[in-house]
Scaffold this motif. Structure first.
Motif, PDB file in Angstrom:
ATOM      1  N   VAL A 192       0.846  -1.206   0.000  1.00 41.89           N
ATOM      2  CA  VAL A 192       0.000   0.000   0.000  1.00 41.89           C
ATOM      3  C   VAL A 192       0.876   1.247   0.000  1.00 41.89           C
ATOM      4  O   VAL A 192       0.614   2.199  -0.736  1.00 41.89           O
ATOM      5  N   PHE A 193       1.924   1.250   0.809  1.00 39.40           N
ATOM      6  CA  PHE A 193       2.837   2.393   0.868  1.00 39.40           C
ATOM      7  C   PHE A 193       3.435   2.679  -0.511  1.00 39.40           C
ATOM      8  O   PHE A 193       3.386   3.807  -1.002  1.00 39.40           O
ATOM      9  N   TRP A 194       4.025   1.657  -1.128  1.00 38.74           N
ATOM     10  CA  TRP A 194       4.699   1.866  -2.411  1.00 38.74           C
ATOM     11  C   TRP A 194       3.715   2.173  -3.532  1.00 38.74           C
ATOM     12  O   TRP A 194       4.040   2.936  -4.453  1.00 38.74           O
ATOM     13  N   THR A 195       2.536   1.602  -3.469  1.00 36.82           N
ATOM     14  CA  THR A 195       1.514   1.932  -4.465  1.00 36.82           C
ATOM     15  C   THR A 195       1.150   3.401  -4.366  1.00 36.82           C
ATOM     16  O   THR A 195       1.073   4.104  -5.380  1.00 36.82           O
ATOM     17  N   GLY A 196       0.917   3.877  -3.158  1.00 37.33           N
ATOM     18  CA  GLY A 196       0.576   5.285  -2.967  1.00 37.33           C
ATOM     19  C   GLY A 196       1.699   6.207  -3.378  1.00 37.33           C
ATOM     20  O   GLY A 196       1.483   7.207  -4.076  1.00 37.33           O
ATOM     21  N   PHE A 197       2.928   5.879  -2.968  1.00 35.70           N
ATOM     22  CA  PHE A 197       4.059   6.752  -3.291  1.00 35.70           C
ATOM     23  C   PHE A 197       4.311   6.804  -4.793  1.00 35.70           C
ATOM     24  O   PHE A 197       4.439   7.881  -5.375  1.00 35.70           O
TER      25      PHE A 197
ATOM     26  N   PHE B  44       4.042   9.336 -10.089  1.00 32.71           N
ATOM     27  CA  PHE B  44       3.735   9.147 -11.504  1.00 32.71           C
ATOM     28  C   PHE B  44       2.638  10.100 -11.978  1.00 32.71           C
ATOM     29  O   PHE B  44       2.818  10.818 -12.962  1.00 32.71           O
ATOM     30  N   TRP B  45       1.511  10.128 -11.273  1.00 33.95           N
ATOM     31  CA  TRP B  45       0.403  10.964 -11.734  1.00 33.95           C
ATOM     32  C   TRP B  45       0.668  12.442 -11.486  1.00 33.95           C
ATOM     33  O   TRP B  45       0.143  13.296 -12.202  1.00 33.95           O
TER      34      TRP B  45
ATOM     35  N   ILE C 248       4.162  11.733  -1.282  1.00 35.55           N
ATOM     36  CA  ILE C 248       4.004  11.515   0.163  1.00 35.55           C
ATOM     37  C   ILE C 248       2.531  11.613   0.565  1.00 35.55           C
ATOM     38  O   ILE C 248       2.032  10.778   1.325  1.00 35.55           O
ATOM     39  N   LEU C 249       1.828  12.612   0.058  1.00 37.37           N
ATOM     40  CA  LEU C 249       0.403  12.744   0.367  1.00 37.37           C
ATOM     41  C   LEU C 249      -0.408  11.586  -0.205  1.00 37.37           C
ATOM     42  O   LEU C 249      -1.406  11.164   0.368  1.00 37.37           O
ATOM     43  N   SER C 250       0.049  11.072  -1.331  1.00 34.93           N
ATOM     44  CA  SER C 250      -0.631   9.949  -1.960  1.00 34.93           C
ATOM     45  C   SER C 250      -0.534   8.684  -1.120  1.00 34.93           C
ATOM     46  O   SER C 250      -1.424   7.824  -1.185  1.00 34.93           O
ATOM     47  N   VAL C 251       0.521   8.555  -0.337  1.00 33.76           N
ATOM     48  CA  VAL C 251       0.635   7.416   0.585  1.00 33.76           C
ATOM     49  C   VAL C 251      -0.540   7.445   1.560  1.00 33.76           C
ATOM     50  O   VAL C 251      -1.174   6.415   1.833  1.00 33.76           O
ATOM     51  N   GLY C 252      -0.846   8.630   2.068  1.00 30.97           N
ATOM     52  CA  GLY C 252      -2.002   8.770   2.960  1.00 30.97           C
ATOM     53  C   GLY C 252      -3.300   8.401   2.269  1.00 30.97           C
ATOM     54  O   GLY C 252      -4.148   7.705   2.845  1.00 30.97           O
ATOM     55  N   ALA C 253      -3.457   8.848   1.017  1.00 28.62           N
ATOM     56  CA  ALA C 253      -4.668   8.518   0.261  1.00 28.62           C
ATOM     57  C   ALA C 253      -4.766   7.010   0.023  1.00 28.62           C
ATOM     58  O   ALA C 253      -5.863   6.440   0.071  1.00 28.62           O
ATOM     59  N   ALA C 254      -3.632   6.367  -0.219  1.00 22.75           N
ATOM     60  CA  ALA C 254      -3.635   4.913  -0.431  1.00 22.75           C
ATOM     61  C   ALA C 254      -4.026   4.181   0.846  1.00 22.75           C
ATOM     62  O   ALA C 254      -4.787   3.206   0.799  1.00 22.75           O
ATOM     63  N   PHE C 255      -3.545   4.640   1.983  1.00 21.77           N
ATOM     64  CA  PHE C 255      -3.919   3.990   3.244  1.00 21.77           C
ATOM     65  C   PHE C 255      -5.386   4.223   3.581  1.00 21.77           C
ATOM     66  O   PHE C 255      -6.038   3.336   4.131  1.00 21.77           O
TER      67      PHE C 255
END
Length: 165
Positions: A20-25, A30-31, A76-83
């Motif tokens: 989940v962490f790496w997917t979010g990061f 990328f996006w 970094i913010l995307s990690v939060g969104a992924a979690f």
């Protein structure tokens, strides 16, 4: 039997939390980069640098260093969104869940958080190109996060069920 590979010779798979962490990061990097290219090629009026406006002072935030830091901050913010997705929606299957998550994030940023970003026009004043480009980026981002996390969750559940039986 002698030719069978030993299980200990293979690396252990990543934990679900690490995935989940790496997917979010990666998704944020990328996006965010795709968003920068969309700005660069005039598909949207909004740069990734807009994320620095409420916190950073100086002209550097609108130059190349600001762009790089902004994209990393989006990761970094995307990690939060992924979690958040992992906690709330990982058990739900289908394309529509990820697309809905992308729309929810779009509305959060462009409607709720809009007053924080002074260079961003109000939601109803966005140009059609900006609106279409950014909604598509958020839809694809939500789909990426949703499918990646849901797929890994399903794989983990199958492994747990196989080892339990």
């Amino acid at each position: 039997m002698a030719n069978e590979p030993k299980k200990s010779n293979y690396p252990k798979p990543m934990s679900f939390t690490a995935h989940v962490f790496w997917t979010g990061f990666f998704g944020g990097l990328f996006w965010g980069t795709i968003g920068f290219f969309a700005y660069y090629f005039n598909f949207t009026e909004i740069r990734p640098n807009v994320i620095l406006e409420p916190w950073a002072l100086g002209k550097w935030k609108n130059e190349w260093l600001g762009t790089i830091i902004s994209i990393i901050l989006l990761g970094i913010l995307s990690v939060g969104a992924a979690f958040v997705y992992s906690i709330a929606l990982k058990k739900l299957n289908g394309i529509w869940i990820g697309l809905g998550y992308g729309i929810a994030l779009f509305l959060l940023v462009y409607v709720v958080l809009n007053p924080l970003f002074t260079s961003m026009k109000p939601f109803l004043e966005l140009s059609l190109n900006t609106f279409i480009t950014t909604i598509c980026l958020y839809l694809i981002y939500g789909l990426f996060i949703g499918y990646s996390i849901n797929y890994e969750y399903e794989i983990n559940q199958m492994e747990v069920n196989e080892t339990a039986s």
